[in-house]
Write a protein that holds these residues in place. Structure first.
Motif, PDB file in Angstrom:
ATOM      1  N   HIS A  42       1.801  -4.665  15.513  1.00 20.30           N
ATOM      2  CA  HIS A  42       1.889  -4.509  17.091  1.00 20.30           C
ATOM      3  C   HIS A  42       0.291  -4.662  17.681  1.00 20.30           C
ATOM      4  O   HIS A  42      -0.648  -3.910  16.985  1.00 20.30           O
ATOM      5  CB  HIS A  42       2.129  -3.140  17.450  1.00 20.30           C
ATOM      6  N   CYS A  43       0.126  -5.809  18.394  1.00 22.84           N
ATOM      7  CA  CYS A  43      -0.964  -5.580  18.866  1.00 22.84           C
ATOM      8  C   CYS A  43      -1.273  -5.903  20.349  1.00 22.84           C
ATOM      9  O   CYS A  43      -0.281  -5.882  21.032  1.00 22.84           O
ATOM     10  CB  CYS A  43      -1.821  -7.001  18.284  1.00 22.84           C
ATOM     11  N   THR A  44      -2.285  -5.860  20.702  1.00 21.69           N
ATOM     12  CA  THR A  44      -2.375  -5.880  22.284  1.00 21.69           C
ATOM     13  C   THR A  44      -3.309  -6.962  22.969  1.00 21.69           C
ATOM     14  O   THR A  44      -4.177  -7.374  22.438  1.00 21.69           O
ATOM     15  CB  THR A  44      -3.540  -4.605  22.661  1.00 21.69           C
ATOM     16  N   VAL A  45      -2.414  -7.543  24.106  1.00 22.35           N
ATOM     17  CA  VAL A  45      -3.322  -8.717  24.672  1.00 22.35           C
ATOM     18  C   VAL A  45      -4.696  -8.273  25.384  1.00 22.35           C
ATOM     19  O   VAL A  45      -4.634  -7.059  26.106  1.00 22.35           O
ATOM     20  CB  VAL A  45      -2.420  -9.157  25.691  1.00 22.35           C
ATOM     21  N   VAL A  46      -5.726  -8.908  25.027  1.00 18.09           N
ATOM     22  CA  VAL A  46      -6.934  -8.502  25.343  1.00 18.09           C
ATOM     23  C   VAL A  46      -7.307  -9.249  26.655  1.00 18.09           C
ATOM     24  O   VAL A  46      -7.961  -8.807  27.821  1.00 18.09           O
ATOM     25  CB  VAL A  46      -8.129  -8.733  24.583  1.00 18.09           C
ATOM     26  N   ASN A  47      -6.731 -10.677  26.685  1.00 19.80           N
ATOM     27  CA  ASN A  47      -7.114 -11.500  27.876  1.00 19.80           C
ATOM     28  C   ASN A  47      -6.203 -12.581  27.916  1.00 19.80           C
ATOM     29  O   ASN A  47      -5.666 -13.135  26.847  1.00 19.80           O
ATOM     30  CB  ASN A  47      -8.622 -12.071  27.599  1.00 19.80           C
ATOM     31  N   VAL A  48      -5.979 -13.142  29.188  1.00 18.97           N
ATOM     32  CA  VAL A  48      -5.084 -14.398  29.396  1.00 18.97           C
ATOM     33  C   VAL A  48      -5.905 -15.462  29.967  1.00 18.97           C
ATOM     34  O   VAL A  48      -6.564 -15.126  31.028  1.00 18.97           O
ATOM     35  CB  VAL A  48      -3.893 -13.980  29.918  1.00 18.97           C
ATOM     36  N   LYS A  49      -6.006 -16.362  29.361  1.00 17.56           N
ATOM     37  CA  LYS A  49      -6.999 -17.552  30.118  1.00 17.56           C
ATOM     38  C   LYS A  49      -6.265 -18.805  30.057  1.00 17.56           C
ATOM     39  O   LYS A  49      -5.526 -19.413  29.223  1.00 17.56           O
ATOM     40  CB  LYS A  49      -8.239 -17.105  29.286  1.00 17.56           C
ATOM     41  N   GLU A  50      -6.581 -19.502  31.167  1.00 16.14           N
ATOM     42  CA  GLU A  50      -5.922 -20.945  31.294  1.00 16.14           C
ATOM     43  C   GLU A  50      -7.047 -22.039  30.943  1.00 16.14           C
ATOM     44  O   GLU A  50      -8.431 -21.669  31.408  1.00 16.14           O
ATOM     45  CB  GLU A  50      -5.615 -21.067  32.694  1.00 16.14           C
ATOM     46  N   SER A  51      -7.024 -22.803  30.032  1.00 20.81           N
ATOM     47  CA  SER A  51      -7.776 -23.898  29.754  1.00 20.81           C
ATOM     48  C   SER A  51      -7.083 -25.286  29.981  1.00 20.81           C
ATOM     49  O   SER A  51      -6.213 -25.620  28.992  1.00 20.81           O
ATOM     50  CB  SER A  51      -8.576 -23.590  28.592  1.00 20.81           C
ATOM     51  N   ARG A  52      -7.628 -25.979  30.850  1.00 21.10           N
ATOM     52  CA  ARG A  52      -7.002 -27.471  31.024  1.00 21.10           C
ATOM     53  C   ARG A  52      -5.370 -27.599  30.781  1.00 21.10           C
ATOM     54  O   ARG A  52      -5.017 -28.448  29.846  1.00 21.10           O
ATOM     55  CB  ARG A  52      -7.763 -28.350  30.035  1.00 21.10           C
ATOM     56  N   GLY A  53      -4.846 -26.502  31.484  1.00 22.85           N
ATOM     57  CA  GLY A  53      -3.525 -26.773  31.598  1.00 22.85           C
ATOM     58  C   GLY A  53      -2.806 -25.906  30.548  1.00 22.85           C
ATOM     59  O   GLY A  53      -1.469 -25.900  30.474  1.00 22.85           O
ATOM     60  N   ARG A  54      -3.575 -25.161  29.550  1.00 27.84           N
ATOM     61  CA  ARG A  54      -2.792 -24.657  28.695  1.00 27.84           C
ATOM     62  C   ARG A  54      -3.158 -23.244  28.881  1.00 27.84           C
ATOM     63  O   ARG A  54      -4.404 -22.888  29.277  1.00 27.84           O
ATOM     64  CB  ARG A  54      -3.367 -24.930  27.435  1.00 27.84           C
ATOM     65  N   THR A  55      -2.301 -22.375  28.518  1.00 30.42           N
ATOM     66  CA  THR A  55      -2.588 -20.867  28.446  1.00 30.42           C
ATOM     67  C   THR A  55      -2.760 -20.348  27.125  1.00 30.42           C
ATOM     68  O   THR A  55      -2.138 -20.602  26.026  1.00 30.42           O
ATOM     69  CB  THR A  55      -1.219 -20.049  28.839  1.00 30.42           C
ATOM     70  N   PHE A  56      -3.946 -19.527  27.068  1.00 29.13           N
ATOM     71  CA  PHE A  56      -4.418 -18.626  25.755  1.00 29.13           C
ATOM     72  C   PHE A  56      -4.222 -17.428  25.931  1.00 29.13           C
ATOM     73  O   PHE A  56      -4.667 -16.841  26.781  1.00 29.13           O
ATOM     74  CB  PHE A  56      -5.785 -18.950  25.447  1.00 29.13           C
ATOM     75  N   VAL A  57      -3.371 -16.723  25.264  1.00 29.02           N
ATOM     76  CA  VAL A  57      -3.267 -15.314  25.266  1.00 29.02           C
ATOM     77  C   VAL A  57      -4.084 -14.912  23.992  1.00 29.02           C
ATOM     78  O   VAL A  57      -3.782 -15.199  22.738  1.00 29.02           O
ATOM     79  CB  VAL A  57      -1.850 -15.019  24.797  1.00 29.02           C
ATOM     80  N   ILE A  58      -5.160 -13.988  24.435  1.00 25.52           N
ATOM     81  CA  ILE A  58      -6.069 -13.589  23.312  1.00 25.52           C
ATOM     82  C   ILE A  58      -5.717 -12.165  22.757  1.00 25.52           C
ATOM     83  O   ILE A  58      -5.639 -11.358  23.616  1.00 25.52           O
ATOM     84  CB  ILE A  58      -7.607 -13.965  23.720  1.00 25.52           C
ATOM     85  N   LEU A  59      -5.454 -12.001  21.670  1.00 24.18           N
ATOM     86  CA  LEU A  59      -4.865 -10.712  21.131  1.00 24.18           C
ATOM     87  C   LEU A  59      -6.101 -10.034  20.445  1.00 24.18           C
ATOM     88  O   LEU A  59      -7.056 -10.705  20.036  1.00 24.18           O
ATOM     89  CB  LEU A  59      -3.954 -10.907  20.119  1.00 24.18           C
ATOM     90  N   ASP A  60      -6.097  -8.585  20.167  1.00 25.42           N
ATOM     91  CA  ASP A  60      -6.880  -7.960  19.467  1.00 25.42           C
ATOM     92  C   ASP A  60      -6.856  -8.229  18.031  1.00 25.42           C
ATOM     93  O   ASP A  60      -7.726  -7.270  17.252  1.00 25.42           O
ATOM     94  CB  ASP A  60      -7.011  -6.343  19.926  1.00 25.42           C
ATOM     95  N   ALA A  61      -5.817  -8.993  17.592  1.00 29.30           N
ATOM     96  CA  ALA A  61      -5.665  -9.203  15.985  1.00 29.30           C
ATOM     97  C   ALA A  61      -5.450 -10.692  15.731  1.00 29.30           C
ATOM     98  O   ALA A  61      -4.678 -11.155  16.625  1.00 29.30           O
ATOM     99  CB  ALA A  61      -4.544  -8.303  15.473  1.00 29.30           C
TER     100      ALA A  61
END
Ligand SMILES: *Cc1c(COP(=O)(O)O)cnc(C)c1O
Length: 416
Positions: A281-300
């Protein structure tokens, strides 16, 4: 207990291992294999002492331990295995680790070459004992199509079958050793039951050939494994309902005294036994868009799970759908927190509208999870590991690595 409750209590990222699933996998594997087969648990898959203990004490006989380092030896002993329950394998067994293993009571070794056998013999002789040895055999031919192949080709693993007749006399002479059988591990994660059975059938014929070459009955044949399991993706542990019958037929034909225990039959598994006991189980720290792509940044990231991804094997991680999984998903790259573009768990995972604070669960993380991750890289604390059984918490722990200046920093006083 829900994952939300567990994470609230023990933090994120959090590994949860369910021992009921461990014993269920053991029971199934024991059913798929011929009656009386010894199952070696490869601690490489997950050396957590409670997980390994559950396999050792599983109803129906339990596992023995397949280990390949002093760290795995310590983990096996911590799980209550005796040295005598262990099979020590690996292509690079050093004099130091052989001495440590022998001192802990290990007497069964897989042998990768004549020189490896000599190293084992020297260590055993120094310890005043004789080591039982299984010749690991690299068959000259191979049969099944799988993701990882380790036989039929040049390899650091095993004695080339075609060379065995010329070497066997020298091998028999090695003081401190007794060759009692053969060890095979030709494949991992077989594609399906047919390829697994095909490989086992082939292995049985090679074992019979080894017996002829040695000119003496084998006492133990370890047929290896190849039992598959999902890794970081949803799915189910496969079943092998035809394996027992097919394999027994092959044994009856080629090693006809196996039912009397000559040889005893063994197999090995890591992932099949523990893959589906674990979730991360991990947690989403940030969600960011970059040039049309979504990056979901996790704590792991690869520091917590499947670090081999950082070595070029990108994992197709798929997260569990959220409980209210009707919402339209969003496709995103799943990134970990590390400062390397290699820290991607998935390029294209589907998440239900991810937002910071959301929990994300990587399923089938019980095998090759934390133990195969790059836990030292970037210095993040290891995930906490919670073990449950029957819904009750058995243990909570966290791996820690620390530099020990002992003896002190001065190189003149360094000794091992
Ligand atoms: C890695 C390994 C195993 C376990 O492999 P799984 O695919 O996890 O079952 C068993 N035996 C040997 C010799 C291994 O190297």
């Amino acid at each position: 207990m829900t994952r939300e409750e567990l994470v609230r209590r023990f933090g994120s990222p959090l590994y949860v291992y369910d021992l009921d699933r461990v014993t269920a996998a053991y029971r199934d594997l024991a059913d798929w294999m011929p009656e009386g087969t010894t199952i070696y648990y490869a601690l490489k898959a997950n050396p957590h002492p409670d997980v390994a203990r559950a396999l050792r004490t599983a109803p129906g006989g339990g596992c023995h331990a397949e280990i390949s380092s002093t760290g795995e030896l310590a983990a096996a002993l911590a799980a209550g295995f005796a040295g005598a329950d262990c099979l020590y394998t690996g292509p690079g067994k050093t004099a130091g680790e052989l001495a440590e293993a022998l001192a802990a009571g290990v007497r069964l070794f897989s042998v990768e070459s004549l020189t490896d056998l000599e190293h084992i013999g020297a260590a055993a002789t120094a310890h005043g004992t004789v080591a039982d040895c299984l010749l690991r055999v690299n068959s000259a031919t191979a049969s099944a199509a799988t993701s990882i192949r380790m036989t039929g080709a040049p390899s650091q693993f095993g004695n080339d079958m075609e060379e065995l007749p010329a070497r066997v006399a020298a091998m028999r002479e090695v003081r401190g050793t007794r060759i009692i059988g053969a060890h095979f591990f030709p494949l991992s994660n077989a594609a399906d039951e047919d390829s697994l059975l095909g490989e086992f059938r082939h292995t049985v014929t090679v074992a019979a050939e080894v017996e002829r070459v040695l000119g003496a009955p084998l006492e133990l044949v370890d047929l290896g494994g190849g039992f598959a399991a999902p890794y970081g993706v949803p799915g189910t542990r496969p079943g092998y309902p035809s394996l027992r019958k097919g394999l027994e037929e092959a044994l009856d034909r080629h090693l006809p005294r196996w039912r009397e225990g000559t040889p005893r039959i063994a197999c090995e598994s890591g992932r099949y036994l523990v893959s589906d006991c674990g979730e991360l189980h991990c947690t989403v720290v940030n969600v960011k868009e970059s040039r049309g792509r979504t990056f979901v940044i996790l704590d792991a990231g690869i520091n917590a799970f499947g670090g081999m991804a950082g070595l070029g094997r990108l994992l197709p991680v798929q997260v569990k759908p959220a409980p209210d999984g009707d919402a339209p998903g969003r496709r995103a790259a799943l990134a970990g927190p590390l400062c390397t573009p290699g820290d991607l768990l998935a390029r294209d995972a589907e998440l239900p509208d991810p937002a910071p604070g959301d929990l994300v669960t990587i399923p089938h993380a019980g095998a090759y999870g934390l133990t195969a991750s790059l836990s030292l890289f970037l210095g993040r604390p290891a995930p906490t590991e919670v073990v449950i059984r029957g819904g009750e918490i058995v243990s909570v722990s966290r791996l820690r690595s620390q530099r020990v200046y002992d003896p002190p920093r001065n190189p003149d006083t360094w000794s091992e």
